[in-house]
Design an enzyme around this catalytic site. Structure first.
Site, PDB file in Angstrom:
ATOM      1  N   ASP A 149       0.821  -1.204   0.000  1.00 21.72           N
ATOM      2  CA  ASP A 149       0.000   0.000   0.000  1.00 21.72           C
ATOM      3  C   ASP A 149       0.864   1.267   0.000  1.00 21.72           C
ATOM      4  O   ASP A 149       1.809   1.370   0.799  1.00 21.72           O
ATOM      5  CB  ASP A 149      -0.850  -0.052   1.274  1.00 21.72           C
ATOM      6  CG  ASP A 149      -1.929   0.996   1.316  1.00 21.72           C
ATOM      7  OD1 ASP A 149      -2.826   0.959   0.466  1.00 21.72           O
ATOM      8  OD2 ASP A 149      -1.883   1.857   2.232  1.00 21.72           O
ATOM      9  N   GLU A 195       1.868  -0.117  -4.787  1.00 22.29           N
ATOM     10  CA  GLU A 195       0.970   0.966  -5.172  1.00 22.29           C
ATOM     11  C   GLU A 195       1.803   2.244  -5.156  1.00 22.29           C
ATOM     12  O   GLU A 195       2.162   2.752  -4.102  1.00 22.29           O
ATOM     13  CB  GLU A 195      -0.204   1.094  -4.202  1.00 22.29           C
ATOM     14  CG  GLU A 195      -1.185   2.154  -4.672  1.00 22.29           C
ATOM     15  CD  GLU A 195      -2.122   2.667  -3.586  1.00 22.29           C
ATOM     16  OE1 GLU A 195      -3.108   3.310  -3.932  1.00 22.29           O
ATOM     17  OE2 GLU A 195      -1.850   2.440  -2.392  1.00 22.29           O
TER      18      GLU A 195
HETATM   19  C1  GLC Z   1      -4.275   3.096  -0.557  1.00 23.85           C
HETATM   20  C2  GLC Z   1      -5.480   2.193  -0.501  1.00 23.85           C
HETATM   21  C3  GLC Z   1      -6.631   2.961   0.044  1.00 23.85           C
HETATM   22  C4  GLC Z   1      -6.283   3.433   1.428  1.00 23.85           C
HETATM   23  C5  GLC Z   1      -4.989   4.230   1.437  1.00 23.85           C
HETATM   24  C6  GLC Z   1      -4.461   4.376   2.819  1.00 23.85           C
HETATM   25  O1  GLC Z   1      -4.430   4.118  -1.481  1.00 23.85           O
HETATM   26  O2  GLC Z   1      -5.733   1.643  -1.751  1.00 23.85           O
HETATM   27  O3  GLC Z   1      -7.814   2.209   0.073  1.00 23.85           O
HETATM   28  O4  GLC Z   1      -7.328   4.236   1.931  1.00 23.85           O
HETATM   29  O5  GLC Z   1      -3.976   3.599   0.697  1.00 23.85           O
HETATM   30  O6  GLC Z   1      -3.995   3.157   3.306  1.00 23.85           O
END
Ligand code: GLC
Length: 519
Positions: A210, A265
């Site tokens: 994440d 991500e």
């Molecule tokens: C990422 C996740 C999202 C979350 C954020 C904080 O973007 O995909 O759902 O709210 O991180 O962890």
């Protein structure tokens, strides 16, 4: 040979050659009757996934959590929240997934914990606590306000909260209940590495990390400047020390027989910056969300594909593609109609790289309409998290009344209905997944965008003698397409003309997968 290195002079080998299916566990299937999806629901869904033909399942967070951000606020990285089941349920799910040849990837949240995580509870307890520096504590600015001008996500508010007891602020780039951890601390790094080991010891095959580009921070935590003032940092934060942390993380993954993979991500807009996190000694894969954000227009989509593909090719890697996830409106809602959603599926599953398919997109689900009294997410993302309808009856295969409203037409779009209709968007996904698996060109071949006029996006995939052409019409009327003779329609997004020579015309919002005509 490492999975990211170039094979001779041929095209880069994908960081993961299969297709990853993202499950948002709360919304997949409830078996306990509390209206929230659970691990047992996912286990019962494994036959669906094998039938569909995906290769790995990524589960959004399932760890104990106060659920301020529905699991992205982790209170214990090494257990399962009881709303989803138990560790034993997860062990069973992993074992049964493996029996079917499916990998299981978990969602690792390395940038922040819950404020209820024991690490943060200890850290907050006193400035002298040994875990104080596992988080980012700073004195107030001279005027008593936050230490810098950073803005958090989900609201135009400071990324800092004052702790009255110590008189210091702590940093949180998301909710105040999600304090950022401090990766400069060796103890924190070790603890985070041990989380990965804990899950790999239990047989987990991979991780989605994440907002992992946020973990490295300039210790001075300087003010944002210029155009970036007032923008949450996930959109632009880029710190070289993050690459160092990723090498440490990769070394942990490489301790295990594998490959054990990680997709990061990386929310940055510039694909070259995203690609810089993918290399032999860093991430295996990284998300660039270009296709999630661009309007569904040929020119924009073509430009995005070209730019993202080139950026990854430059570092000898392949991109990932996602048209949906738990943070953005569904592809069917964004593109406007089912014809476009079918064409989008064709793109997703035939582009060079690793596709990520968001659970429910194979059913062409739309976002739910969530009334003001039904909103639960602080980030306004409830619509795309609507429950997946399994059966056509009013309960749609859920044991309890779901935590969010159903998507539109849950009966028509249910898995049960679509399984029995050969021409459904569900069957289209299955046929595309089969075609992909059977073609080296689609799995790992080269990709060449064709220069076709107008509202058409087309590309050729090739691996030695194996070749495919993909042609997608974005226009709402029929268009002529010149691709030369010798092509048969292997799959058409609307099922028309398959198994015959390509006529050189594409219907409104139609897409075709073409294969060389037989002798
Ligand atoms: C990422 C996740 C999202 C979350 C954020 C904080 O973007 O995909 O759902 O709210 O991180 O962890």
């Amino acid at each position: 040979m490492n999975s990211q290195t170039r094979a001779g002079s041929g095209p880069p080998v994908p960081g993961f050659p299969g297709v990853v299916y993202q499950i948002y566990p709360r919304s997949f299937r409830d078996t306990s009757g509390d209206g929230v999806g659970d691990l047992e629901g996912i286990r019962r869904g494994l036959d669906h996934l094998s039938w569909l033909g995906v290769d790995a399942v990524w589960l959004s967070p399932i760890f104990p959590s106060p659920m301020a951000d529905f699991g992205y606020d982790v209170a214990d990285y090494c257990d399962v929240d009881e709303v989803f089941g138990s560790l034993q349920d997860l062990d069973r799910l992993i074992a049964e997934a493996h029996e079917r040849g499916l990998e299981v990837w978990l969602d690792w949240v390395p940038n922040h914990t819950s404020d209820e995580h024991p690490w943060f509870v200890a850290s907050r307890s006193s400035p002298d606590d040994p875990k104080r520096d596992w988080y980012l504590w700073r004195d107030p600015a001279p005027d008593g306000g936050p230490p810098n001008n950073w803005i958090r996500h989900f609201a135009h508010e400071p990324a800092w909260t004052l702790d009255e007891d110590s008189g210091q602020y702590y940093l949180h780039q998301f909710l105040p209940q999600q304090p950022d951890v401090n990766w400069a601390e060796p103890g924190l790094r070790q603890a985070m590495h041990d989380v990965l080991r804990f899950w790999m010891d239990r047989g987990v095959d991979g991780f989605r990390a994440d907002v992992v580009h946020l973990i490295g921070k300039d210790p001075a935590l300087p003010d944002d400047e210029g155009d970036w003032v007032g923008i949450p940092r996930a959109a632009f934060h880029h710190e070289s020390v993050t690459h160092e942390h990723l090498r440490g993380i990769r070394a942990v993954l490489d301790e295990y027989p594998g490959p054990r993979r990680m997709v990061g991500e990386i929310n940055l807009l510039d694909p070259r910056e995203v690609a810089s996190y993918v290399a032999d000694d860093q991430l295996h894969l990284a998300f660039h969300f270009g296709l999630l954000y661009v309007p569904w227009e040929a020119e924009r989509v073509r430009a995005t594909i070209a730019e993202v593909d080139a950026a990854f090719a430059e570092v000898g890697a392949t991109p990932t593609w996602a048209l949906g996830n738990h943070d953005n409106p569904r592809v069917r809602t964004r593109t406007g109609d089912e014809a476009a959603a079918r064409a989008a599926a064709m793109l997703l599953l035939t582009l060079r790289g690793t596709p990520f398919l968001y659970a429910g997109d194979e059913l062409g689900l739309r976002d739910a309409e969530v009334g003001p009294g039904q909103v639960v997410d602080p980030g306004g993302r409830d619509g795309c998290r609507a429950p997946v309808p399994w059966t056509a009856d009013p309960g749609h295969g859920w044991a309890g009344r779901p935590w969010l409203p159903w998507p539109p037409e849950p009966e028509e779009s249910s898995l049960e209905r679509q399984r029995s209709a050969q021409d459904s968007i569900l069957h289209l996904h299955r046929r595309l997944l089969t075609a992909r698996r059977d073609s080296a060109a689609l799995v790992r071949g080269d990709q060449q965008l064709l220069d076709l006029p107008g509202e058409v996006v087309a590309y050729r995939r090739s691996d030695g003698a194996d070749e495919r052409l993909v042609v997608v019409n974005f226009a709402t009327d029929e268009v002529p397409v010149e691709v030369g003779p010798g092509w048969d329609v292997q799959i058409a997004s609307d099922g028309t003309g398959e198994g015959r020579g390509f006529t050189g015309r594409l219907g409104a919002r139609q897409a075709v997968l073409l294969e060389p005509s037989g002798p």
